[in-house]
Structures are given as structure tokens and as C-alpha cells.
Scaffold this motif. Structure first.
Motif, PDB file in Angstrom:
ATOM      1  N   GLU A  78      -3.869  24.526  65.742  1.00  0.00           N
ATOM      2  CA  GLU A  78      -3.790  24.540  64.282  1.00  0.00           C
ATOM      3  C   GLU A  78      -2.355  24.627  63.769  1.00  0.00           C
ATOM      4  O   GLU A  78      -2.130  24.549  62.565  1.00  0.00           O
ATOM      5  N   ASP A  79      -1.387  24.793  64.658  1.00  0.00           N
ATOM      6  CA  ASP A  79       0.010  25.004  64.279  1.00  0.00           C
ATOM      7  C   ASP A  79       0.764  23.673  64.291  1.00  0.00           C
ATOM      8  O   ASP A  79       1.126  23.165  65.349  1.00  0.00           O
ATOM      9  N   ASN A  83       1.835  21.781  67.715  1.00  0.00           N
ATOM     10  CA  ASN A  83       0.693  21.055  68.266  1.00  0.00           C
ATOM     11  C   ASN A  83       1.008  19.609  68.656  1.00  0.00           C
ATOM     12  O   ASN A  83       0.317  19.060  69.513  1.00  0.00           O
TER      13      ASN A  83
END
Length: 187
Positions: A78-79, A83
Motif C-alpha cells: 500500500e506504500d 511498492n
């Protein structure tokens, strides 16, 4: 970065404590209990039911580390800062192929088990330099810099807190993570 400063302070404090305990252990008498490893602090070799594998047991220390590792993988997914380095893995998971996720989880859990004092596991993955170099690991999408490493640390801290690790235990995990920073940061 404030998080890095805080984790560095926790890491340094824990590291100093380790040095002091190690020094004291050289002079201890037989009545002084041995210092527990991080692995032992997470439950050690006590067998518990494995929530991911019905009917099987797992060492409680390994379960604790695997839980943090798996949570960290999802936090990283989610980063948007880091990611992109995991493009291959995220594409596989998006296609319901969990082979890469399972392999990464096992390798990282093995690494952390060995690095935190477990006796019943071996790490057989790539060394940290090769694992994080796209030239030797086709699953990596670029070389990481210091900011990327800081984002990774922040994600691991977030995952550790989600799994109820205390600041002291997070500091101990930080010691392990920072021990490989030089090999991971390659740009």
C-alpha cells in the motif's frame, strides 16, 4: 525523518544494552538467568496451532515473526514510496498467484528467525546485497536508496505495531534491519 531518529534511538539503546549485558554475562555467576533472545521474547520454541495451516503447529516465535513479515508485505504493498520495487510480486498477487508472496514470506521469516536467535531454522535465501540488486534478482525493480530504506523501516514498524510488538521489541527488530542497511541501499 523523525521515525528514523526514533528507531535509531531505540536501536542504539538496545544495542548499548546488548553490549552491557554481554559484558556482564562474561562476569556473571551461575545463579544469573541467561538473557532471552528476541526469538524467545516472541514465544520461542513453544508450539502453537498455526492459523495459516489447519492441523499444524508452529513455534510461537516463528509465528510472531511471520505475522510481522506478512503484515509488512501488505503495508509495503500500500506504500506508493516503495511498492514499485515489488512490481512483480504485486502483479502476481493481483492475479491470485501467491507463490512469490509465500516464498518471500518464508525467506524473510527464516532470515528474522535466524537473526533473532532461533535454533531450528536456516536462512537459505540470497545474501542481502544480491537479493536487493536487480542484476542478481529479477524480482527487484530497481536499486533502493536511503529514503527507500527509511520507508521500508517505517512500514515494518507499522506492521510490528499492528501485531502488538512493544517499542523494546521493535527496537530489537530495528537492530536486525539496520545490520543489513549497507547491503540493501545500493544507490
Amino acid at each position: 525523518m523523525n521515525l528514523r531518529k526514533n528507531l535509531t534511538i531505540l536501536t542504539a539503546t538496545f544495542g548499548l544494552g546488548l553490549v552491557l549485558l554481554t559484558t556482564q554475562s562474561c562476569h556473571k555467576d551461575d545463579n544469573t538467568p541467561a538473557k532471552m533472545s528476541l526469538y524467545d521474547s516472541l514465544g520461542g520454541t513453544t508450539k502453537v496451532s498455526d492459523p495459516a495451516n489447519s492441523g499444524q503447529t508452529i513455534e510461537k516465535g516463528r509465528l510472531g515473526l511471520r505475522s510481522v513479515v506478512d503484515s509488512a508485505i501488505f503495508v509495503i504493498a500500500e506504500d506508493s514510496k516503495i511498492n514499485p520495487y515489488f512490481h512483480t510480486l504485486l502483479a502476481e498477487v493481483g492475479s491470485s498467484n501467491f507463490t512469490g508472496f509465500t516464498a518471500l514470506s518464508k525467506n524473510l521469516t527464516d532470515f528474522f528467525c535466524v537473526a533473532t536467535g532461533a535454533k531450528n531454522f536456516n536462512y537459505s535465501g540470497k545474501n542481502m546485497k544480491d537479493a536487493h540488486n536487480p542484476a542478481t534478482n529479477s524480482r527487484m525493480n530497481g536499486k533502493a536508496g536511503s529514503d527507500d530504506f527509511d520507508a521500508f523501516v517505517a512500514d515494518v514498524v507499522k506492521a510490528a505495531k499492528k501485531n502488538g510488538l512493544s517499542d523494546q521489541l521493535i527496537g530489537q527488530v530495528g537492530v536486525v534491519i539496520y545490520s543489513v542497511e549497507g547491503a540493501v541501499v545500493q544507490k
